[in-house]
Design an enzyme around this catalytic site. Structure first.
Site, mmCIF file in Angstrom:
data_model
loop_
_atom_site.group_PDB
_atom_site.id
_atom_site.type_symbol
_atom_site.label_atom_id
_atom_site.label_comp_id
_atom_site.label_asym_id
_atom_site.label_seq_id
_atom_site.Cartn_x
_atom_site.Cartn_y
_atom_site.Cartn_z
ATOM 1 C CB THR A 20 -5.622 19.833 56.622
ATOM 2 O OG1 THR A 20 -6.293 18.698 56.065
ATOM 3 C CG2 THR A 20 -6.172 20.118 58.013
ATOM 4 C CB SER A 21 -5.072 23.927 58.932
ATOM 5 O OG SER A 21 -4.867 25.028 59.781
ATOM 6 C CB SER A 22 -0.972 25.898 57.100
ATOM 7 O OG SER A 22 -0.011 26.640 56.399
#
Ligand code: NAG
Ligand code: NAG
Ligand code: NAG
Length: 365
Positions: A135-137
């Site tokens: 998720t995300s990073s």
């Protein structure tokens, strides 16, 4: 009294099933000191696959273990989950250094890969079935790992990330990329991936990319740069179906072979570019798109779920730790019947037919 004892035994059993463990020994090259946490279900496939689950900035291995349902799916389907823990304060992954973007070059990516290599060498993990999602990073790291280590991973699923190499540069945060202002041609995006591991000619991993149209942290242009649609589809701007990084890497057409509206849920559209690449855009969803574990599980062939337009189905859980693939003949309902590296039976029992979920997994449905 007896009831109380029974109750606490149950609690112990439950606690055991839900334990995240830390590996503290030497597992190979880990130049930045990434933390190695993992989940081993009581029952494993033989040989077991492994899934790396990479957390977001400000997150942690333990946090992501709690936020996602990967561990309970591991209980059901018998695969290991590795939860790497980012070494820097703030918990973001290094997705910008030359080292992390280079095959065996170092950085956080090498530490994570060392965990997978360790699991293959020491836990009997199937070297053809290592996957990564984040998720995300962690989604950026998924793109990094799929780009720099195509020989290690069979597939990746990125929830609200950026393309491989988009954050490259001196700083941990790349504003130009985050704002969706780093615009390049498909060939330029693809070349970043090819440069990560020069001379590599083996198969490329599968990739599933998710992004929300209302993402103001990593603007949806990143979705368009990942999947190659350079312009936003919402807000009245026309969609221009030019496929970029992953279609270039995989050699797919820049036009999807199909777009499935409201799949896997209302307001989500799934564009399929080939068996190894699909992109899901979520209308009105911000940062981040919730992890859709069962959907990704089916895409990877780790279980079954609701990829493409087939009805949602639930296969039986793994029941035996020593179950091995059938050596031939007819395959029962839900059984694997094909895919790269599959040596078992390929003919399904009537009335079921062998259907490809992706290049690595076909199932009797
Ligand atoms: C990037 O890292 C690799 C591996 O360490 C090295 O061989 C290469 O020279 C580096 N490239 C640049 C531009 O620093
Ligand atoms: C599409 O995106 C490109 C790159 O950002 C931009 O130059 C172009 O003007 C956009 N086209 C439209 C119709 O918005
Ligand atoms: C999904 O596709 C439908 C039909 O083409 C379109 O109206 C809608 O805007 C699309 N949604 C997204 C998030 O792309």
């Amino acid at each position: 009294m007896f009831f109380k004892a029974f109750q606490s035994l149950t609690l112990i059993a439950t606690a055991y099933a839900a334990t995240l463990q830390q590996f503290t020994g030497n597992f190979g090259s880990n130049p930045t000191g990434v933390g190695f946490y993992y989940y081993k279900p009581a029952t494993l496939q033989n040989p077991p696959p492994v899934l790396v689950a990479a957390h977001e900035c400000t997150g942690s291995a333990e946090g992501y273990f709690g936020e996602t349902t990967w561990s309970s799916l591991a209980d059901q389907y018998g695969f290991y989950v590795i939860y790497p823990n980012a070494p820097t304060a703030g918990g973001c992954w290094d997705v910008h250094t030359n080292a992390t973007l280079t095959h065996n070059g170092g950085g956080d990516s090498l530490g994570i890969v060392s965990m997978v290599r360790y699991a293959i060498s020491n836990w009997g993990v199937d070297s053809t079935r290592a996957f990564v999602s984040g998720t995300s990073s962690g989604a950026m790291m998924t793109n990094v790992l799929i780009g720099a280590y195509p020989d290690v991973f069979a597939g990746g699923a990125a929830f609200s990330g950026v393309p491989f190499g988009c954050f490259a540069g001196p700083n941990a945060w790349n504003t130009q990329c985050a704002l969706g202002e780093l615009i390049m041609t498909p060939q330029q995006w693809g070349q970043l991936v090819f440069n990560a591991y020069p001379g590599y000619t083996g198969p490329r991993p599968s990739m599933q990319v998710w992004h929300g149209t209302a993402d103001t942290t990593l603007y949806p242009q990143n979705y368009y740069e990942e999947v190659g649609i350079p312009n936003n589809t919402y807000g009245g701007i026309r969609i221009n179906l030019i496929v970029k990084q992953w279609t270039d890497v995989l050699g797919y057409s820049q036009t999807p072979t199909s777009v499935e509206v409201n799949n896997p849920q209302a307001e989500y559209n799934r564009s399929i570019y080939g068996p190894k690449f699909q992109a899901i855009l979520a209308q009105g969803v911000g940062h981040t798109v919730p992890v859709h574990e069962t959907d990704t599980l089916a895409f990877f062939g780790l279980g079954s779920g609701s990829t493409s337009s087939s009805p949602t189905t639930t296969p039986p859980p793994v029941t035996s730790p020593t179950s091995s693939p059938p050596s031939g003949g007819t395959v029962a309902h839900w059984g694997q019947c094909g895919g790269i590296g599959w040596t078992g039976g390929t003919v399904c029992q009537a009335p079921y037919t062998c259907q490809a979920a992706n290049a690595y997994y076909s199932q009797c449905l």
